[in-house]
Scaffold this motif. Structure first.
Motif, short mmCIF file in Angstrom:
data_model
loop_
_atom_site.label_atom_id
_atom_site.label_comp_id
_atom_site.label_asym_id
_atom_site.label_seq_id
_atom_site.Cartn_x
_atom_site.Cartn_y
_atom_site.Cartn_z
N MET A 9 57.42 27.73 -30.29
CA MET A 9 56.75 27.99 -31.57
C MET A 9 57.47 27.25 -32.68
O MET A 9 58.68 27.41 -32.87
CB MET A 9 56.72 29.49 -31.89
N PRO A 10 56.72 26.45 -33.45
CA PRO A 10 57.33 25.74 -34.58
C PRO A 10 57.85 26.73 -35.63
O PRO A 10 57.24 27.77 -35.87
CB PRO A 10 56.19 24.90 -35.14
N GLY A 11 58.96 26.38 -36.25
CA GLY A 11 59.56 27.26 -37.26
C GLY A 11 58.64 27.51 -38.44
O GLY A 11 58.61 28.61 -38.99
N ARG A 12 57.88 26.48 -38.83
CA ARG A 12 56.98 26.66 -39.98
C ARG A 12 55.86 27.64 -39.68
O ARG A 12 55.30 28.25 -40.58
CB ARG A 12 56.39 25.31 -40.40
N SER A 77 50.95 34.50 -28.81
CA SER A 77 50.57 33.96 -27.49
C SER A 77 49.35 33.09 -27.75
O SER A 77 48.23 33.57 -27.77
CB SER A 77 50.26 35.09 -26.51
N PRO A 78 49.56 31.81 -27.98
CA PRO A 78 48.56 30.95 -28.61
C PRO A 78 47.22 30.83 -27.88
O PRO A 78 47.16 30.75 -26.66
CB PRO A 78 49.25 29.59 -28.67
N ARG A 79 46.18 30.86 -28.68
CA ARG A 79 44.81 30.60 -28.25
C ARG A 79 44.28 29.50 -29.16
O ARG A 79 44.46 29.55 -30.37
CB ARG A 79 43.92 31.83 -28.39
N ILE A 116 46.69 26.56 -49.43
CA ILE A 116 46.80 25.12 -49.14
C ILE A 116 48.01 24.84 -48.25
O ILE A 116 47.93 24.05 -47.30
CB ILE A 116 46.85 24.30 -50.45
N VAL A 117 49.12 25.51 -48.53
CA VAL A 117 50.33 25.33 -47.71
C VAL A 117 50.07 25.82 -46.27
O VAL A 117 50.46 25.16 -45.30
CB VAL A 117 51.54 26.06 -48.33
N VAL A 118 49.40 26.96 -46.13
CA VAL A 118 49.09 27.48 -44.79
C VAL A 118 48.19 26.50 -44.04
O VAL A 118 48.44 26.18 -42.87
CB VAL A 118 48.43 28.88 -44.89
N ILE A 119 47.15 26.00 -44.70
CA ILE A 119 46.24 25.06 -44.04
C ILE A 119 46.98 23.78 -43.65
O ILE A 119 46.81 23.27 -42.54
CB ILE A 119 45.02 24.75 -44.94
N GLN A 125 50.88 18.30 -36.51
CA GLN A 125 50.75 18.03 -35.08
C GLN A 125 51.52 19.02 -34.21
O GLN A 125 51.02 19.45 -33.18
CB GLN A 125 51.21 16.60 -34.77
N GLU A 126 52.70 19.43 -34.64
CA GLU A 126 53.47 20.36 -33.82
C GLU A 126 52.78 21.72 -33.71
O GLU A 126 52.84 22.37 -32.67
CB GLU A 126 54.90 20.51 -34.34
N VAL A 127 52.09 22.13 -34.78
CA VAL A 127 51.36 23.41 -34.74
C VAL A 127 50.10 23.26 -33.89
O VAL A 127 49.75 24.17 -33.12
CB VAL A 127 51.04 23.89 -36.18
#
Length: 135
Positions: A9-12, A77-79, A116-119, A125-127
């Motif tokens: 999981m990326p830190g951001r 748990s990514p989807r 905007i920051v969340v989007i 790319q890492e997310v």
């Protein structure tokens, strides 16, 4: 046989989860307060005109809180479908903030910036790799 790499999981993305938690608590609480106040007014016979619209806003806030909760859990748990849902909720938040800003609520600028920051984080790319590691 190809070996899939496990992406961490990326830190951001942890920051995004914190923002989603704050939005979830805020939407859920404010929606509940609005519905509770409208119900209390109705019990005392002082229902106001247009209360249906306020009920809609209250229940919509609670529904958005539930959607954010599901998205936060399914980010851990990514989807793959979760990322576009979060982006859509944040886009609606930007539109809502712009409407409030036009109506004079300067404080809505903070909500616009956060969305905007969340989007932008969700579009990195890492997310994207994190959400697509499990299809």
């Amino acid at each position: 046989m190809t070996e899939q790499q496990k992406v961490s999981m990326p830190g951001r993305l942890i920051g995004v989860l914190v923002v989603l938690a704050i939005q979830m608590i805020g939407n859920g609480f404010l929606g509940w307060v609005l519905i509770d106040e409208l119900n209390e007014d109705a019990e005392h016979g002082s229902s106001m005109d247009g209360a249906g619209g306020y009920y809609f806003i209250g229940y919509l806030s609670v529904a958005i809180a539930f959607v954010l909760l599901v998205c936060a859990v399914l980010t851990i748990s990514p989807r793959a479908w979760v990322r576009p849902v979060i982006i859509t909720v944040e886009a609606v938040s930007i539109v809502s903030g712009l409407i409030n800003l036009v109506n004079g609520a300067v404080a809505s600028l903070l909500g616009i910036v956060i969305a905007i920051v969340v989007i932008s984080t969700l579009l990195s790319q890492e997310v994207v790799d994190w959400y697509q590691q499990r299809r």
